[in-house]
Design a protein around this motif. Structure first.
Motif, PDB file in Angstrom:
ATOM      1  N   GLN A 116     -20.706 -31.453  -0.205  1.00 39.17           N
ATOM      2  CA  GLN A 116     -21.278 -32.715   0.428  1.00 39.17           C
ATOM      3  C   GLN A 116     -22.191 -33.241  -0.357  1.00 39.17           C
ATOM      4  N   GLU A 117     -23.007 -34.446   0.045  1.00 35.55           N
ATOM      5  CA  GLU A 117     -24.172 -34.659  -0.895  1.00 35.55           C
ATOM      6  C   GLU A 117     -25.229 -34.152  -0.749  1.00 35.55           C
ATOM      7  N   ASP A 118     -25.666 -33.060   0.229  1.00 36.62           N
ATOM      8  CA  ASP A 118     -26.775 -32.279   0.185  1.00 36.62           C
ATOM      9  C   ASP A 118     -26.619 -31.025  -0.560  1.00 36.62           C
ATOM     10  N   GLY A 119     -25.229 -31.064  -1.423  1.00 33.73           N
ATOM     11  CA  GLY A 119     -24.788 -29.715  -1.916  1.00 33.73           C
ATOM     12  C   GLY A 119     -24.358 -28.668  -1.393  1.00 33.73           C
ATOM     13  N   THR A 120     -24.335 -28.797   0.162  1.00 36.72           N
ATOM     14  CA  THR A 120     -23.457 -27.560   0.897  1.00 36.72           C
ATOM     15  C   THR A 120     -22.223 -27.972   1.021  1.00 36.72           C
ATOM     16  N   TYR A 121     -21.429 -26.775   1.153  1.00 35.11           N
ATOM     17  CA  TYR A 121     -20.025 -26.916   1.187  1.00 35.11           C
ATOM     18  C   TYR A 121     -19.384 -26.835   2.697  1.00 35.11           C
ATOM     19  N   VAL A 122     -18.459 -27.522   3.006  1.00 33.89           N
ATOM     20  CA  VAL A 122     -17.630 -27.454   4.151  1.00 33.89           C
ATOM     21  C   VAL A 122     -16.032 -27.304   3.759  1.00 33.89           C
ATOM     22  N   GLU A 123     -15.565 -26.577   4.744  1.00 32.39           N
ATOM     23  CA  GLU A 123     -14.154 -26.537   5.002  1.00 32.39           C
ATOM     24  C   GLU A 123     -13.346 -27.630   5.467  1.00 32.39           C
ATOM     25  N   ARG A 124     -12.364 -27.962   4.804  1.00 29.71           N
ATOM     26  CA  ARG A 124     -11.271 -29.134   5.505  1.00 29.71           C
ATOM     27  C   ARG A 124     -10.054 -28.474   5.120  1.00 29.71           C
ATOM     28  N   LEU A 125      -9.352 -28.849   6.184  1.00 26.86           N
ATOM     29  CA  LEU A 125      -7.846 -28.610   6.108  1.00 26.86           C
ATOM     30  C   LEU A 125      -7.089 -30.050   6.292  1.00 26.86           C
ATOM     31  N   ILE A 126      -6.247 -30.520   5.385  1.00 24.64           N
ATOM     32  CA  ILE A 126      -5.623 -31.717   5.112  1.00 24.64           C
ATOM     33  C   ILE A 126      -4.303 -31.608   4.632  1.00 24.64           C
ATOM     34  N   SER A 127      -3.312 -32.143   5.533  1.00 28.23           N
ATOM     35  CA  SER A 127      -1.858 -31.986   5.028  1.00 28.23           C
ATOM     36  C   SER A 127      -1.324 -33.443   4.637  1.00 28.23           C
ATOM     37  N   CYS A 128      -0.369 -33.469   4.069  1.00 26.40           N
ATOM     38  CA  CYS A 128       0.295 -34.649   3.594  1.00 26.40           C
ATOM     39  C   CYS A 128       1.821 -34.712   3.567  1.00 26.40           C
ATOM     40  N   ASP A 129       2.380 -35.836   3.994  1.00 22.67           N
ATOM     41  CA  ASP A 129       3.728 -36.073   4.266  1.00 22.67           C
ATOM     42  C   ASP A 129       4.243 -37.163   4.120  1.00 22.67           C
ATOM     43  N   GLN A 130       5.410 -37.387   3.725  1.00 20.10           N
ATOM     44  CA  GLN A 130       6.214 -38.640   3.721  1.00 20.10           C
ATOM     45  C   GLN A 130       6.778 -38.767   4.853  1.00 20.10           C
ATOM     46  N   ASP A 131       6.542 -39.814   6.071  1.00 24.00           N
ATOM     47  CA  ASP A 131       6.928 -39.680   7.332  1.00 24.00           C
ATOM     48  C   ASP A 131       7.888 -40.456   7.571  1.00 24.00           C
ATOM     49  N   ARG A 132       8.345 -41.378   6.707  1.00 22.68           N
ATOM     50  CA  ARG A 132       9.673 -42.295   6.743  1.00 22.68           C
ATOM     51  C   ARG A 132      10.506 -42.460   5.582  1.00 22.68           C
ATOM     52  N   TRP A 133      11.599 -42.884   5.710  1.00 19.69           N
ATOM     53  CA  TRP A 133      12.367 -43.223   4.626  1.00 19.69           C
ATOM     54  C   TRP A 133      12.532 -45.166   4.696  1.00 19.69           C
ATOM     55  N   ASP A 134      11.985 -45.472   3.590  1.00 23.55           N
ATOM     56  CA  ASP A 134      12.393 -47.310   3.625  1.00 23.55           C
ATOM     57  C   ASP A 134      13.557 -47.275   2.706  1.00 23.55           C
ATOM     58  N   PRO A 135      14.199 -48.062   2.931  1.00 20.54           N
ATOM     59  CA  PRO A 135      15.450 -48.420   1.754  1.00 20.54           C
ATOM     60  C   PRO A 135      15.130 -49.245   0.443  1.00 20.54           C
ATOM     61  N   GLY A 136      15.535 -48.912  -0.505  1.00 21.01           N
ATOM     62  CA  GLY A 136      15.078 -49.695  -1.720  1.00 21.01           C
ATOM     63  C   GLY A 136      16.450 -50.518  -2.362  1.00 21.01           C
ATOM     64  N   PHE A 137      16.269 -50.901  -3.316  1.00 20.01           N
ATOM     65  CA  PHE A 137      17.599 -51.314  -4.129  1.00 20.01           C
ATOM     66  C   PHE A 137      17.440 -51.160  -5.447  1.00 20.01           C
ATOM     67  N   ASN A 138      18.591 -51.188  -6.130  1.00 19.62           N
ATOM     68  CA  ASN A 138      18.928 -50.914  -7.561  1.00 19.62           C
ATOM     69  C   ASN A 138      19.695 -51.615  -8.409  1.00 19.62           C
ATOM     70  N   VAL A 139      19.468 -52.037  -9.649  1.00 19.40           N
ATOM     71  CA  VAL A 139      20.322 -53.136 -10.527  1.00 19.40           C
ATOM     72  C   VAL A 139      20.334 -52.767 -11.807  1.00 19.40           C
ATOM     73  N   GLY A 140      21.403 -52.617 -12.395  1.00 24.12           N
ATOM     74  CA  GLY A 140      21.520 -52.383 -13.868  1.00 24.12           C
ATOM     75  C   GLY A 140      22.773 -52.771 -14.473  1.00 24.12           C
ATOM     76  N   VAL A 141      22.891 -51.956 -15.725  1.00 28.03           N
ATOM     77  CA  VAL A 141      24.155 -52.255 -16.329  1.00 28.03           C
ATOM     78  C   VAL A 141      24.811 -50.965 -16.922  1.00 28.03           C
ATOM     79  N   LEU A 142      25.976 -50.847 -17.451  1.00 30.97           N
ATOM     80  CA  LEU A 142      26.427 -49.546 -17.871  1.00 30.97           C
ATOM     81  C   LEU A 142      27.547 -49.829 -19.100  1.00 30.97           C
ATOM     82  N   GLY A 143      27.416 -48.790 -19.726  1.00 30.63           N
ATOM     83  CA  GLY A 143      28.648 -48.874 -20.916  1.00 30.63           C
ATOM     84  C   GLY A 143      29.079 -47.082 -20.945  1.00 30.63           C
TER      85      GLY A 143
END
Length: 239
Positions: free
Chosen positions: A56-83
């Motif tokens: 923290q700003e005063d130099g002390t420490y605190v414990e934090r527990l944070i989790s992260c997750d992708q919570d949904r799927w959004d469709p995308g699109f793709n385009v290209g060429v091939l050989g």
């Protein structure tokens, strides 16, 4: 593999009769070009670090527990060429430069605050890819021909902002595997293909926290130590 090959050969022939073939000589070409369009879903699996000691700003420490997750799927699109290069009757080598446009939505949950809090991030992605695939195809029967494919796909990530909680690396490498079927139409060959793409490395930009100007964001950025990127794509090749 032997069982899969036997099924690919025998199943199309069961209960069917020979018909007039469209474009009977198109598979004999040594090399040919085409275009591809499709849709996809982008997924990402995070490895959360668990409890953190936050200064923290005063130099002390605190414990934090944070989790992260992708919570949904959004469709995308793709385009290209091939050989595509014909190696022999059953094997083809394909190179397919393409662009993938999509969005991932992340939710960060702070489990240690007195009031449960959440932060969110929409990560828009734009990938330039150059897939190099080996195709293993069954013999053609009438106007269709199933196949399996596998290959490597180097990726350049064009997205990411300096003020995002998380940012992905600029360069990545995917392993991809899938299946499809050639349909021989009177004027062209249509190839629907379903493939699965898996990143071979940690996709997370671990240096991103050092460039954040808002120090309150760092505990969210550092809550993740690894990101495994995945893509499921349904593409249509026109050859």
């Amino acid at each position: 593999m032997a069982l899969i090959w036997a099924l690919m050969v025998l199943l199309p022939a069961l209960g069917q009769e020979r018909k007039v073939e469209n474009r009977p000589y198109c598979d004999l070409r040594h090399f040919h070009f085409g275009v591809v369009v499709g849709s996809h879903l982008q997924d990402i699996e995070f490895l959360n670090v668990g409890p953190q000691q936050i200064e923290q700003e005063d130099g002390t420490y605190v414990e934090r527990l944070i989790s992260c997750d992708q919570d949904r799927w959004d469709p995308g699109f793709n385009v290209g060429v091939l050989g595509e290069l014909r190696l022999n009757t059953y094997f083809q080598l394909r190179i397919a430069p393409a662009m993938y446009f999509g969005t991932r939505h992340f939710t960060f949950r702070n489990h240690t605050d007195e009031r449960f809090t959440e932060e969110h991030q929409d990560l828009k992605t734009a990938y330039i890819t150059t897939a190099l695939d080996m195709i293993f195809a069954a013999p053609r029967f009438n106007n269709h021909r199933p196949y399996l494919m596998a290959g490597l796909n180097p990726v350049i990530n064009l997205s990411g902002k300096d003020n995002d909680y998380l940012r992905l690396k600029r360069y990545d490498m995917f392993f991809e595997v899938g299946m499809g079927c050639d349909f021989y139409l009177p004027f062209f060959k249509l190839r629907p293909e379903l493939k699965f793409m898996f990143s071979l490395s940690n996709s997370l930009d671990k240096d991103h926290a050092n460039h954040l100007k808002n120090r309150e964001m760092i505990m969210y950025t550092n809550s993740v130590s690894k990101a495994s990127t995945k893509i499921i794509a349904l593409s249509f090749y026109f050859e």
